[in-house]
Motif scaffolding. Sequence first.
Motif, PDB file in Angstrom:
ATOM      1  N   GLY A 170       0.774  -1.230   0.000  1.00 35.51           N
ATOM      2  CA  GLY A 170       0.000   0.000   0.000  1.00 35.51           C
ATOM      3  C   GLY A 170       0.801   1.274   0.000  1.00 35.51           C
ATOM      4  N   ALA A 171       2.101   1.170  -0.277  1.00 30.98           N
ATOM      5  CA  ALA A 171       2.951   2.365  -0.293  1.00 30.98           C
ATOM      6  C   ALA A 171       3.946   2.265  -1.443  1.00 30.98           C
ATOM      7  CB  ALA A 171       3.687   2.520   1.033  1.00 30.98           C
ATOM      8  N   TYR A 172       4.494   3.423  -1.824  1.00 33.28           N
ATOM      9  CA  TYR A 172       5.472   3.481  -2.907  1.00 33.28           C
ATOM     10  C   TYR A 172       6.840   3.858  -2.336  1.00 33.28           C
ATOM     11  CZ  TYR A 172       1.353   3.562  -5.904  1.00 33.28           C
ATOM     12  OH  TYR A 172       0.164   3.252  -6.516  1.00 33.28           O
ATOM     13  N   PRO A 173       7.893   3.118  -2.704  1.00 28.78           N
ATOM     14  CA  PRO A 173       9.228   3.475  -2.219  1.00 28.78           C
ATOM     15  C   PRO A 173       9.763   4.702  -2.943  1.00 28.78           C
ATOM     16  CG  PRO A 173       9.363   1.600  -3.705  1.00 28.78           C
ATOM     17  CD  PRO A 173       7.901   1.890  -3.506  1.00 28.78           C
ATOM     18  N   ALA A 174      10.712   5.372  -2.295  1.00 29.01           N
ATOM     19  CA  ALA A 174      11.443   6.491  -2.906  1.00 29.01           C
ATOM     20  C   ALA A 174      10.473   7.515  -3.510  1.00 29.01           C
ATOM     21  CB  ALA A 174      12.431   5.966  -3.939  1.00 29.01           C
ATOM     22  N   ASP A 175      10.718   7.911  -4.762  1.00 30.42           N
ATOM     23  CA  ASP A 175       9.904   8.950  -5.406  1.00 30.42           C
ATOM     24  C   ASP A 175       8.909   8.364  -6.399  1.00 30.42           C
ATOM     25  OD1 ASP A 175      11.170  11.060  -4.093  1.00 30.42           O
ATOM     26  OD2 ASP A 175      12.791  11.115  -5.566  1.00 30.42           O
ATOM     27  N   GLU A 176       8.537   7.095  -6.241  1.00 29.87           N
ATOM     28  CA  GLU A 176       7.685   6.465  -7.242  1.00 29.87           C
ATOM     29  C   GLU A 176       6.282   7.057  -7.270  1.00 29.87           C
ATOM     30  OE1 GLU A 176       7.924   2.247  -6.870  1.00 29.87           O
ATOM     31  OE2 GLU A 176      10.010   2.193  -7.544  1.00 29.87           O
ATOM     32  N   ARG A 177       5.769   7.527  -6.139  1.00 31.37           N
ATOM     33  CA  ARG A 177       4.455   8.178  -6.152  1.00 31.37           C
ATOM     34  C   ARG A 177       4.510   9.454  -6.996  1.00 31.37           C
ATOM     35  NH1 ARG A 177       0.036   7.813  -2.839  1.00 31.37           N
ATOM     36  NH2 ARG A 177       1.205   6.554  -1.331  1.00 31.37           N
ATOM     37  N   TYR A 178       5.564  10.221  -6.836  1.00 33.61           N
ATOM     38  CA  TYR A 178       5.719  11.440  -7.632  1.00 33.61           C
ATOM     39  C   TYR A 178       5.857  11.098  -9.116  1.00 33.61           C
ATOM     40  CZ  TYR A 178       7.829  15.642  -9.601  1.00 33.61           C
ATOM     41  OH  TYR A 178       8.105  16.723 -10.389  1.00 33.61           O
ATOM     42  N   PHE A 179       6.619  10.046  -9.418  1.00 34.99           N
ATOM     43  CA  PHE A 179       6.783   9.607 -10.809  1.00 34.99           C
ATOM     44  C   PHE A 179       5.433   9.264 -11.431  1.00 34.99           C
ATOM     45  CE2 PHE A 179       7.201   6.023 -13.759  1.00 34.99           C
ATOM     46  CZ  PHE A 179       8.035   6.578 -14.722  1.00 34.99           C
ATOM     47  N   LEU A 180       4.629   8.480 -10.734  1.00 36.58           N
ATOM     48  CA  LEU A 180       3.320   8.091 -11.271  1.00 36.58           C
ATOM     49  C   LEU A 180       2.407   9.306 -11.422  1.00 36.58           C
ATOM     50  CD1 LEU A 180       2.572   4.739  -9.405  1.00 36.58           C
ATOM     51  CD2 LEU A 180       3.272   5.065 -11.781  1.00 36.58           C
ATOM     52  N   SER A 181       2.464  10.216 -10.469  1.00 41.72           N
ATOM     53  CA  SER A 181       1.671  11.431 -10.575  1.00 41.72           C
ATOM     54  C   SER A 181       2.070  12.231 -11.814  1.00 41.72           C
ATOM     55  CB  SER A 181       1.854  12.289  -9.314  1.00 41.72           C
ATOM     56  OG  SER A 181       1.124  13.494  -9.409  1.00 41.72           O
ATOM     57  N   SER A 182       3.381  12.248 -12.108  1.00 44.37           N
ATOM     58  CA  SER A 182       3.862  12.966 -13.284  1.00 44.37           C
ATOM     59  C   SER A 182       3.372  12.305 -14.570  1.00 44.37           C
ATOM     60  CB  SER A 182       5.392  13.031 -13.274  1.00 44.37           C
ATOM     61  OG  SER A 182       5.860  13.758 -12.151  1.00 44.37           O
ATOM     62  N   ILE A 183       3.340  10.972 -14.603  1.00 42.41           N
ATOM     63  CA  ILE A 183       2.828  10.265 -15.784  1.00 42.41           C
ATOM     64  C   ILE A 183       1.360  10.619 -16.020  1.00 42.41           C
ATOM     65  CG2 ILE A 183       2.274   7.995 -16.746  1.00 42.41           C
ATOM     66  CD1 ILE A 183       5.236   8.603 -16.842  1.00 42.41           C
ATOM     67  N   LEU A 184       0.569  10.649 -14.946  1.00 42.38           N
ATOM     68  CA  LEU A 184      -0.842  11.023 -15.087  1.00 42.38           C
ATOM     69  C   LEU A 184      -0.981  12.467 -15.550  1.00 42.38           C
ATOM     70  CD1 LEU A 184      -2.322   9.271 -11.917  1.00 42.38           C
ATOM     71  CD2 LEU A 184      -2.460   8.487 -14.289  1.00 42.38           C
ATOM     72  N   ASP A 185      -0.087  13.343 -15.086  1.00 41.00           N
ATOM     73  CA  ASP A 185      -0.120  14.740 -15.540  1.00 41.00           C
ATOM     74  C   ASP A 185       0.172  14.836 -17.034  1.00 41.00           C
ATOM     75  OD1 ASP A 185      -0.692  15.604 -12.980  1.00 41.00           O
ATOM     76  OD2 ASP A 185       1.365  16.236 -12.528  1.00 41.00           O
ATOM     77  N   ILE A 186       1.104  14.020 -17.514  1.00 43.20           N
ATOM     78  CA  ILE A 186       1.438  14.027 -18.938  1.00 43.20           C
ATOM     79  C   ILE A 186       0.227  13.599 -19.761  1.00 43.20           C
ATOM     80  CG2 ILE A 186       2.818  12.845 -20.706  1.00 43.20           C
ATOM     81  CD1 ILE A 186       5.097  12.764 -18.624  1.00 43.20           C
ATOM     82  N   ILE A 187      -0.473  12.563 -19.286  1.00 39.46           N
ATOM     83  CA  ILE A 187      -1.668  12.109 -19.994  1.00 39.46           C
ATOM     84  C   ILE A 187      -2.741  13.200 -19.976  1.00 39.46           C
ATOM     85  CG2 ILE A 187      -3.554  10.419 -19.956  1.00 39.46           C
ATOM     86  CD1 ILE A 187      -1.509   8.388 -18.882  1.00 39.46           C
ATOM     87  N   GLU A 188      -2.886  13.882 -18.846  1.00 37.36           N
ATOM     88  CA  GLU A 188      -3.863  14.966 -18.762  1.00 37.36           C
ATOM     89  C   GLU A 188      -3.506  16.105 -19.716  1.00 37.36           C
ATOM     90  OE1 GLU A 188      -6.305  17.373 -15.367  1.00 37.36           O
ATOM     91  OE2 GLU A 188      -4.187  16.949 -14.959  1.00 37.36           O
ATOM     92  N   ASP A 189      -2.217  16.452 -19.781  1.00 43.82           N
ATOM     93  CA  ASP A 189      -1.788  17.518 -20.693  1.00 43.82           C
ATOM     94  C   ASP A 189      -2.076  17.139 -22.148  1.00 43.82           C
ATOM     95  OD1 ASP A 189      -0.909  19.031 -18.579  1.00 43.82           O
ATOM     96  OD2 ASP A 189       1.202  18.478 -18.805  1.00 43.82           O
ATOM     97  N   ALA A 190      -1.925  15.844 -22.452  1.00 38.24           N
ATOM     98  CA  ALA A 190      -2.129  15.391 -23.825  1.00 38.24           C
ATOM     99  C   ALA A 190      -3.606  15.339 -24.204  1.00 38.24           C
ATOM    100  CB  ALA A 190      -1.498  14.013 -24.026  1.00 38.24           C
ATOM    101  N   LEU A 191      -4.453  14.933 -23.263  1.00 36.93           N
ATOM    102  CA  LEU A 191      -5.856  14.658 -23.593  1.00 36.93           C
ATOM    103  C   LEU A 191      -6.832  15.695 -23.069  1.00 36.93           C
ATOM    104  CD1 LEU A 191      -5.988  10.785 -23.036  1.00 36.93           C
ATOM    105  CD2 LEU A 191      -5.478  12.058 -25.131  1.00 36.93           C
TER     106      LEU A 191
END
Length: 224
Positions: A170-191
């Motif tokens: 139920g948790a993300y190590p290191a900066d993986e939560r931020y990484f995933l949030s950034s991927i979702l932001d990229i998809i939002e920017d695109a669509l």
Amino acid sequence: MVEWGPGVGLSVPTLCDWTNLDAYHGIEADPTLAAFARSLVPRLFARSGEDAPDAAFTVGDALATRTEPCDLLYAQSFFDLVPVESALDAVRERVTPGGLAYAPLTFDGKTTFLPRRPNDEAVLGAFHDTIDATDGRSRAATTLLDALGERDATVLAVGSSDWVVRPRAGAYPADERYFLSSILDIIEDALGGQAAEWLAARREQLSAGQLTYVANNHDVLWRP
């Protein structure tokens, strides 16, 4: 050696381990990242106690910036951002005879989020279409391999190098939560608003530590 798109220079210590690197030249389009790399790389080597290579970072378009001929050109997560044929022309101009080009983590057109949702295919298909509508290439690794075959380049190795980012208990190590949030932001920017409901559900899963992300990539090593 020359690296295209080095970001903040985190690859330099690894490249030194791989190649006994003496001199390094990174070409980075973002001046802020290049400036940070110039300060970060010496600190990384000072922390490890290892000798730092002669490292330089130039701000510019990697395909247009002339560099000294090199025996290794390294381009990580790069070929999906540029026209592949133009990039290969630049590789051939910059790599010495008998030298190598290495393109690890080259995206190849498959993105998966788990748990699955009914509209995944539509959303991610539209996302890949926006990549192809710009200078990007959603099937960059396949396009790269096809182009290398047309040019009679010597492909020395190809291997899968998927990104798999998943929660642990139920948790993300290191900066993986931020990484995933950034991927979702990229998809939002695109669509934009096309994927508002899908993105809201995915962000809820991320917040709850339930979201897994997989991106299909390939590592490609060749002699131009």
